[in-house]
Write a protein that holds these residues in place. Structure first.
Motif, PDB file in Angstrom:
ATOM      1  N   LEU A  26    -102.202  86.583-106.732  1.00 14.69           N
ATOM      2  CA  LEU A  26    -102.197  86.439-105.281  1.00 14.69           C
ATOM      3  C   LEU A  26    -102.879  85.134-104.856  1.00 14.69           C
ATOM      4  O   LEU A  26    -104.005  84.845-105.253  1.00 14.69           O
ATOM      5  N   CYS A  65    -104.306  91.305 -97.174  1.00  8.94           N
ATOM      6  CA  CYS A  65    -103.031  91.098 -97.874  1.00  8.94           C
ATOM      7  C   CYS A  65    -102.473  92.431 -98.363  1.00  8.94           C
ATOM      8  O   CYS A  65    -101.270  92.699 -98.218  1.00  8.94           O
ATOM      9  N   ARG A  71     -99.858  87.641 -95.031  1.00  8.07           N
ATOM     10  CA  ARG A  71     -98.762  87.460 -95.981  1.00  8.07           C
ATOM     11  C   ARG A  71     -99.157  86.346 -96.953  1.00  8.07           C
ATOM     12  O   ARG A  71     -99.276  85.187 -96.553  1.00  8.07           O
ATOM     13  N   ARG A  76     -97.650  88.939-105.929  1.00  7.61           N
ATOM     14  CA  ARG A  76     -96.872  90.169-105.779  1.00  7.61           C
ATOM     15  C   ARG A  76     -97.825  91.357-105.738  1.00  7.61           C
ATOM     16  O   ARG A  76     -98.845  91.386-106.430  1.00  7.61           O
ATOM     17  N   MET A  77     -97.489  92.354-104.915  1.00  3.53           N
ATOM     18  CA  MET A  77     -98.269  93.580-104.828  1.00  3.53           C
ATOM     19  C   MET A  77     -97.340  94.776-104.985  1.00  3.53           C
ATOM     20  O   MET A  77     -96.321  94.860-104.292  1.00  3.53           O
ATOM     21  N   ASP A  83     -92.627  97.647-104.611  1.00  4.70           N
ATOM     22  CA  ASP A  83     -93.081  96.301-104.263  1.00  4.70           C
ATOM     23  C   ASP A  83     -93.307  96.252-102.749  1.00  4.70           C
ATOM     24  O   ASP A  83     -92.366  96.381-101.964  1.00  4.70           O
ATOM     25  N   THR A  85     -94.942  93.667-101.177  1.00  5.72           N
ATOM     26  CA  THR A  85     -95.295  92.301-100.793  1.00  5.72           C
ATOM     27  C   THR A  85     -94.703  91.913 -99.454  1.00  5.72           C
ATOM     28  O   THR A  85     -95.360  91.258 -98.638  1.00  5.72           O
TER      29      THR A  85
END
Length: 278
Positions: A26, A65, A71, A76-77, A83, A85
């Motif tokens: 991130l 985030c 953003r 990626r989360m 996902d 993100t």
């Protein structure tokens, strides 16, 4: 490896389990200011996972985030296999992601009960038509279920005596408890807590720490927490990650992390370390 001396690990904490929340590479910047630089996290189901670091380390930016307020430019989360993100905050709530804020975000003109009920909003399926047919549809039954759940939370957090009080008239410590109640009302699988004990006295901190442990062990809620009280962090956390200037400098068991020289330097400064080693 240092033996863990804090609370006993929850039976649901199993290294073999899938990762509930994964944060990968991130990066977040505001203009030329790099708030987060290459953050990786892996939170397992059933953990109390603490994020610590000096002021300005990027801790709240990281939670923003994860919750969708910010953003990131890179990274990626993934939450519970999805996902997230690019998802909006309300979409993340529906997946079971709740949070509290460093600064109080209650509706000061509303009662405690109404503030907590707001936390159930995304779970309500009623529309205009079902509302107009309130007594003929399942709307009344649904409302009763929401009320029952909220009353359970009120009893759990021991705030029944202020149920009908206006939130804006309460003490800071009680407001923090009400905000926790509203976040729990979301029925989250993962709860993000941003300094839940900030500004509290010793007794209030003890109460909140007990509630966090019980939410984790009895309600099955995984916790990711930012907290400055190192005594609390060591006592109740299963895992700790330390940020400094937007970068991770240590991650692991609480006792191991607190013994790390880079962590001690970040908190105490180089002079303190030199004095101790003299």
């Amino acid at each position: 490896m240092v033996q863990e001396t804090h609370r006993a690990a929850s039976p649901s904490v199993d290294p073999a389990n899938d990762i509930l929340l994964s944060v990968e590479g991130l990066h977040l910047a505001f203009g030329g200011i790099k708030a987060l630089q290459g953050i990786d996290l892996a939170v397992r189901p059933g953990e109390i996972y603490s994020i610590i670091g000096p002021n300005g380390a990027g801790k709240t930016s990281l939670l923003n985030c994860i919750s969708g307020r910010y953003r990131p430019q890179q990274g990626r989360m993934v939450f519970n296999g999805t996902d997230i993100t690019g998802l909006k905050p309300n979409q993340r709530c529906r997946l079971g992601l709740g949070r509290t804020f460093q600064n109080l975000a209650l509706f000061g003109h509303m009662t405690v009960l109404d503030n907590i009920l707001v936390g159930r909003h995304h779970l309500m399926r009623n529309n205009f038509l079902s509302g107009s047919l309130y007594w003929l549809s399942g709307a009344r039954r649904e409302e009763l279920e929401h009320r029952r759940h909220v009353e359970n939370i009120i009893d759990f957090l021991e705030i029944a005596h202020i149920r009908h009080s206006i939130a804006g008239t309460l003490s800071y410590g009680l407001c923090k408890r009400v905000e926790l109640a509203r976040a729990v009302a979301l029925n989250p699988r993962l709860l993000l807590l941003d300094e839940p004990m900030a500004g509290m006295n010793f007794e209030e901190k003890e109460d909140i720490a007990r509630y966090i442990i019980d939410l984790n062990e009895e309600w099955g809620i995984t916790i990711v927490m930012i907290e400055h009280d190192m005594g609390v962090v060591v006592d109740i956390s299963d895992h700790v990650t330390v940020l400094n200037f937007g970068q991770p400098i240590a991650s692991g068991l609480p006792d191991d992390v607190m013994a790390d020289p880079f962590v001690r330097q970040a908190y105490l400064g180089e002079e303190s370390l030199l004095e101790e080693s003299a």
